[in-house]
Scaffold this motif. Structure first.
Motif, PDB file in Angstrom:
ATOM      1  N   ARG A 166       3.301  11.572  -3.852  1.00 56.22           N
ATOM      2  CA  ARG A 166       4.007  10.474  -4.509  1.00 56.22           C
ATOM      3  C   ARG A 166       4.734   9.591  -3.494  1.00 56.22           C
ATOM      4  NH1 ARG A 166       2.153   9.120  -9.205  1.00 56.22           N
ATOM      5  NH2 ARG A 166       1.976  10.843 -10.640  1.00 56.22           N
ATOM      6  N   PRO A 167       3.975   8.838  -2.667  1.00 56.78           N
ATOM      7  CA  PRO A 167       4.640   8.000  -1.659  1.00 56.78           C
ATOM      8  C   PRO A 167       5.498   6.894  -2.260  1.00 56.78           C
ATOM      9  CG  PRO A 167       2.300   7.512  -1.739  1.00 56.78           C
ATOM     10  CD  PRO A 167       2.523   8.712  -2.617  1.00 56.78           C
ATOM     11  N   GLU A 168       5.118   6.389  -3.438  1.00 55.96           N
ATOM     12  CA  GLU A 168       5.930   5.328  -4.050  1.00 55.96           C
ATOM     13  C   GLU A 168       7.293   5.863  -4.470  1.00 55.96           C
ATOM     14  OE1 GLU A 168       3.327   7.344  -6.931  1.00 55.96           O
ATOM     15  OE2 GLU A 168       2.853   6.229  -5.134  1.00 55.96           O
ATOM     16  N   TRP A 169       7.368   7.115  -4.886  1.00 52.61           N
ATOM     17  CA  TRP A 169       8.654   7.713  -5.231  1.00 52.61           C
ATOM     18  C   TRP A 169       9.478   7.940  -3.972  1.00 52.61           C
ATOM     19  CZ3 TRP A 169       7.750  11.941  -9.529  1.00 52.61           C
ATOM     20  CH2 TRP A 169       7.144  11.339 -10.631  1.00 52.61           C
ATOM     21  N   ALA A 170       8.810   8.287  -2.887  1.00 51.01           N
ATOM     22  CA  ALA A 170       9.509   8.465  -1.608  1.00 51.01           C
ATOM     23  C   ALA A 170      10.143   7.148  -1.173  1.00 51.01           C
ATOM     24  CB  ALA A 170       8.550   8.979  -0.546  1.00 51.01           C
ATOM     25  N   LEU A 171       9.402   6.061  -1.308  1.00 51.01           N
ATOM     26  CA  LEU A 171       9.938   4.750  -0.922  1.00 51.01           C
ATOM     27  C   LEU A 171      11.107   4.351  -1.811  1.00 51.01           C
ATOM     28  CD1 LEU A 171       6.602   2.899  -0.202  1.00 51.01           C
ATOM     29  CD2 LEU A 171       8.361   3.532   1.455  1.00 51.01           C
ATOM     30  N   ALA A 172      11.001   4.624  -3.097  1.00 51.16           N
ATOM     31  CA  ALA A 172      12.107   4.295  -4.003  1.00 51.16           C
ATOM     32  C   ALA A 172      13.354   5.108  -3.666  1.00 51.16           C
ATOM     33  CB  ALA A 172      11.685   4.547  -5.450  1.00 51.16           C
ATOM     34  N   THR A 173      13.161   6.342  -3.256  1.00 52.30           N
ATOM     35  CA  THR A 173      14.288   7.196  -2.885  1.00 52.30           C
ATOM     36  C   THR A 173      14.957   6.691  -1.606  1.00 52.30           C
ATOM     37  OG1 THR A 173      13.226   9.104  -3.899  1.00 52.30           O
ATOM     38  CG2 THR A 173      14.960   9.560  -2.307  1.00 52.30           C
ATOM     39  N   LEU A 174      14.147   6.245  -0.641  1.00 44.54           N
ATOM     40  CA  LEU A 174      14.684   5.851   0.663  1.00 44.54           C
ATOM     41  C   LEU A 174      15.190   4.410   0.711  1.00 44.54           C
ATOM     42  CD1 LEU A 174      12.045   7.487   2.996  1.00 44.54           C
ATOM     43  CD2 LEU A 174      14.397   8.207   2.627  1.00 44.54           C
ATOM     44  N   HIS A 175      14.778   3.592  -0.227  1.00 41.73           N
ATOM     45  CA  HIS A 175      15.107   2.162  -0.172  1.00 41.73           C
ATOM     46  C   HIS A 175      16.593   1.869   0.071  1.00 41.73           C
ATOM     47  CE1 HIS A 175      14.681  -2.091  -0.844  1.00 41.73           C
ATOM     48  NE2 HIS A 175      15.636  -2.033  -1.741  1.00 41.73           N
ATOM     49  N   PRO A 176      17.523   2.520  -0.621  1.00 37.72           N
ATOM     50  CA  PRO A 176      18.936   2.205  -0.362  1.00 37.72           C
ATOM     51  C   PRO A 176      19.415   2.595   1.032  1.00 37.72           C
ATOM     52  CG  PRO A 176      18.686   3.481  -2.395  1.00 37.72           C
ATOM     53  CD  PRO A 176      17.372   3.468  -1.728  1.00 37.72           C
ATOM     54  N   TYR A 177      18.684   3.503   1.709  1.00 36.46           N
ATOM     55  CA  TYR A 177      19.160   4.032   2.986  1.00 36.46           C
ATOM     56  C   TYR A 177      18.462   3.401   4.188  1.00 36.46           C
ATOM     57  CZ  TYR A 177      21.076   7.342  -0.264  1.00 36.46           C
ATOM     58  OH  TYR A 177      21.743   7.901  -1.312  1.00 36.46           O
ATOM     59  N   LEU A 178      17.500   2.531   3.955  1.00 42.92           N
ATOM     60  CA  LEU A 178      16.815   1.899   5.083  1.00 42.92           C
ATOM     61  C   LEU A 178      17.707   0.859   5.760  1.00 42.92           C
ATOM     62  CD1 LEU A 178      13.175   1.539   3.758  1.00 42.92           C
ATOM     63  CD2 LEU A 178      14.067   3.171   5.420  1.00 42.92           C
ATOM     64  N   ARG A 179      18.652   0.322   5.040  1.00 44.32           N
ATOM     65  CA  ARG A 179      19.574  -0.650   5.637  1.00 44.32           C
ATOM     66  C   ARG A 179      20.591   0.025   6.548  1.00 44.32           C
ATOM     67  NH1 ARG A 179      19.058  -2.148   0.247  1.00 44.32           N
ATOM     68  NH2 ARG A 179      20.889  -0.943  -0.245  1.00 44.32           N
ATOM     69  N   GLU A 180      20.721   1.333   6.417  1.00 41.64           N
ATOM     70  CA  GLU A 180      21.719   2.071   7.185  1.00 41.64           C
ATOM     71  C   GLU A 180      21.313   2.244   8.651  1.00 41.64           C
ATOM     72  OE1 GLU A 180      24.433   2.893   5.418  1.00 41.64           O
ATOM     73  OE2 GLU A 180      23.491   2.194   3.603  1.00 41.64           O
ATOM     74  N   GLY A 181      20.031   2.050   8.964  1.00 43.78           N
ATOM     75  CA  GLY A 181      19.568   2.225  10.330  1.00 43.78           C
ATOM     76  C   GLY A 181      19.291   3.668  10.691  1.00 43.78           C
ATOM     77  N   ASN A 182      18.993   4.512   9.708  1.00 46.29           N
ATOM     78  CA  ASN A 182      18.697   5.911   9.964  1.00 46.29           C
ATOM     79  C   ASN A 182      17.237   6.051  10.356  1.00 46.29           C
ATOM     80  OD1 ASN A 182      17.712   8.694   9.111  1.00 46.29           O
ATOM     81  ND2 ASN A 182      19.929   8.950   9.078  1.00 46.29           N
TER      82      ASN A 182
END
Length: 182
Positions: free
Chosen positions: A78-94
């Motif tokens: 489920r890569p689309e669910w993975a992207l939805a989970t990570l979306h808020p944290y990609l701006r953090e620079g992790n």
């Protein structure tokens, strides 16, 4: 009176015969082993609690939970669910979040997005300094290079999905840690 009953029976049979068969098939969202499903539900619950409890958990802990949950989503396809989970944290620079997101984009046959995300992960890794492990840097570099090759080869995932899937699988196969012990 019997004519009314006969007419009612005729209408009932006609309705049953002429009604179309139900066309809705229901399937589970994730077809996986019970242990994987239990692990996913535990991670989802932990991430939800980390985001909503008072006082909120530290950002580092929430990002780590989101990355682990996204990796689990990738494991069950489920890569689309993975992207939805990570979306808020990609701006953090992790850089861990960028690595998993780049893998998810590649798995979805979106090489331009995978390349952009892997390069952003390399930038985050460079800015993190020694906190970014060499293994993570190598995986991000390799994934970015493979996506560059895919983009440069002009393979359009919509026109030639089999070739694109083969190239992406080769790239992703080499970025996963080996399960064998030396």
């Amino acid at each position: 009176m019997t004519r009314v009953i006969d007419l009612f029976a005729f209408v009932l049979v006609a309705v049953l015969v002429l009604l179309p068969a139900p066309g809705i098939n229901i399937y589970p969202a994730i077809a996986a082993e019970r242990a994987d499903l239990d692990h996913l539900s535990e991670l989802e619950d932990a991430l939800f609690r980390a985001q909503t409890q008072e006082p909120p958990k530290p950002e580092v802990e929430r990002v780590a939970l989101a990355v682990e949950l996204a990796r689990s989503y990738l494991t069950v396809g489920r890569p689309e669910w993975a992207l939805a989970t990570l979306h808020p944290y990609l701006r953090e620079g992790n850089f861990h979040a960028y690595q998993v997101a780049a893998t998810a984009y590649a798995d979805r046959l979106q090489p331009q997005e995978a390349l952009r995300t892997a390069e952003a992960g390399l930038t985050a890794c460079d800015s993190a300094g020694p906190r970014c492990a060499e293994v993570t840097r190598i995986r991000l570099s390799y994934l970015a290079e493979m996506m560059r090759r895919l983009v440069a080869a002009g393979v359009d995932p919509y026109k030639d999905p089999l070739k694109a899937r083969q190239l992406v699988r080769e790239a992703l196969h080499n970025t996963h840690p080996s399960a064998r012990k030396p």
